[in-house]
Write an enzyme that holds these catalytic residues in place. Structure first.
Site, PDB file in Angstrom:
ATOM      1  CE  LYS A 114     -33.417  18.089 -41.567  1.00 15.33           C
ATOM      2  NZ  LYS A 114     -33.377  16.672 -41.885  1.00 15.33           N
ATOM      3  CE  LYS A 196     -40.154  18.245 -44.615  1.00 14.16           C
ATOM      4  NZ  LYS A 196     -39.252  17.327 -45.245  1.00 14.16           N
ATOM      5  CE  LYS A 199     -38.806  11.175 -40.433  1.00 17.97           C
ATOM      6  NZ  LYS A 199     -38.535   9.938 -41.113  1.00 17.97           N
TER       7      LYS A 199
END
Ligand code: TYM
Length: 333
Positions: A114, A196, A199
């Site tokens: 991130k 994966k 969202k």
């Protein structure tokens, strides 16, 4: 009896990865053993660690609550609440932040991934897993059902519990992550099997949301990446795309991987995708209807979440009293 805790970010609507990796496990636990206590938290404070849009966050909290109810989470059997409504999460987060080190947080894979997406890394993103540990520890959780991507975060929570107990005396259980042994714990993006399902996937076509229309689901599965072999087999290493579909198919039809593969013997990938899409649509249909029903009544949702927060707060406040006593904080006599 187990004390079960898990959390989910209200970043977007719930997707098939969350559902198969985590929510289905919560539902099983809810139905299994009535002496277990189950606490499910919509972690809105985690969702502000990346740039976000406030009205959208508020909407997403309601959508997430509606979706969890639609999936079958029952507020009579679980405590369902929104993290920011229980102040003790932030309080314990602060205390735990002195019990771990910066290098330990910096090496966590989710942080690494991130932090690459933003130019200046917010402190909140860095502390994120400490807040997650606080979530778990406030309720003295013994079992934490999650997808495999959360494993390192749960290990940090274990480390913090041990560390706390070692310094200040036994108070917290060292929680056990509950992770599906099969591939339900890791559903892949339909567009990029190296990732994966998520969202925050920049390509929304890789993610199936529980609220997607049948047409959207059909389209997304039709365009899912597979490979140049046309028959159906299951081998996540050499055929990740097809295997991801087989995995999804097996889960939504409640069958084994072997059964699903056997039944698809005569199909090529094109036809097989249609079959998977139909199965997913069928499985999600009642959920989608329920989402709409719950969304129509925000007041009721809001009331239900407040009740959940009241219950959660009682446990959290008791834990914080014990924590402060152990640390010598405040003026308790
Ligand atoms: P979040 O919101 O990203 O995901 C919620 C749950 O869904 C699982 N999951 C998946 N499982 C299989 N395949 C996928 N593609 C997939 N994507 C997501 C996640 O593993 C998770 O179980 N940090 C957490 C939220 C959190 C939490 C907690 C969890 C905050 N505090 C305390 C447990 C305990 C997160 O971002 O999950």
């Amino acid at each position: 009896p187990r004390k079960v805790f898990s959390g989910i970010q209200p970043t977007g609507s719930l997707h098939l990865g969350n559902y198969l990796g985590a929510v289905r496990k919560w539902l099983q636990m809810q139905e299994q053993n009535s002496s277990d206590s189950i606490t499910i938290c919509i972690v809105d404070m985690h969702s502000i660690t990346m740039p976000h849009n406030p009205p959208m966050l508020r909407d997403n909290i309601f959508t997430m609550a509606a979706t969890l109810l639609a999936c079958g989470i029952d507020p009579a059997k679980c405590t369902l609440f929104v993290q920011s409504a229980v102040l003790e999460h932030s309080e314990l987060n602060w205390i735990l932040s002195s019990l771990t080190t910066m290098p330990r947080l910096a090496q966590l894979p989710q942080f690494k991934e991130k932090s690459r997406q933003v130019r200046d890394v917010p402190l909140g993103l860095y502390v994120y897993p400490v807040l997650q540990a606080a979530d778990i520890m406030l309720y003295k959780a013994t079992h934490v059902p999650v997808g495999i991507d959360q494993l390192q975060h749960i290990q940090l929570a274990q480390h913090l519990a041990r560390n706390f107990n070692g310094r200040y005396g036994e108070l917290f259980p060292v929680c056990t992550p509950v992770i599906e042994q099969d591939d339900g714990s890791r559903v892949l993006s339909l567009r990029d099997v190296s990732k994966k399902m998520s969202k925050s996937d920049p390509n929304p076509k890789g993610t199936i949301n529980l609220a997607d229309s049948p047409e959207q689901i059909k389209e997304k599965i039709k365009k899912a990446v597979t490979d140049f072999t046309s028959d159906i087999s299951y081998d996540p290493n050499t055929r990740p795309g097809v295997s991801n579909l087989v995995n999804i198919h097996a889960h939504v039809t409640n069958s084994s991987i072997a059964t699903v593969v056997e039944e698809a013997k005569t199909l090529d990938t094109g036809r097989y995708k249609e079959r998977v899409a139909d199965a997913v649509i069928e499985h999600l249909r009642p959920i989608r209807e329920q989402i709409d029903r719950h969304m129509a009544n925000r007041k009721e949702l809001s009331y239900m979440l407040e009740m959940g927060a009241d219950r959660a707060r009682q446990v959290a406040q008791q834990t914080m009293l014990e924590v402060k006593q152990r640390l010598g904080l405040g003026t308790y006599c």
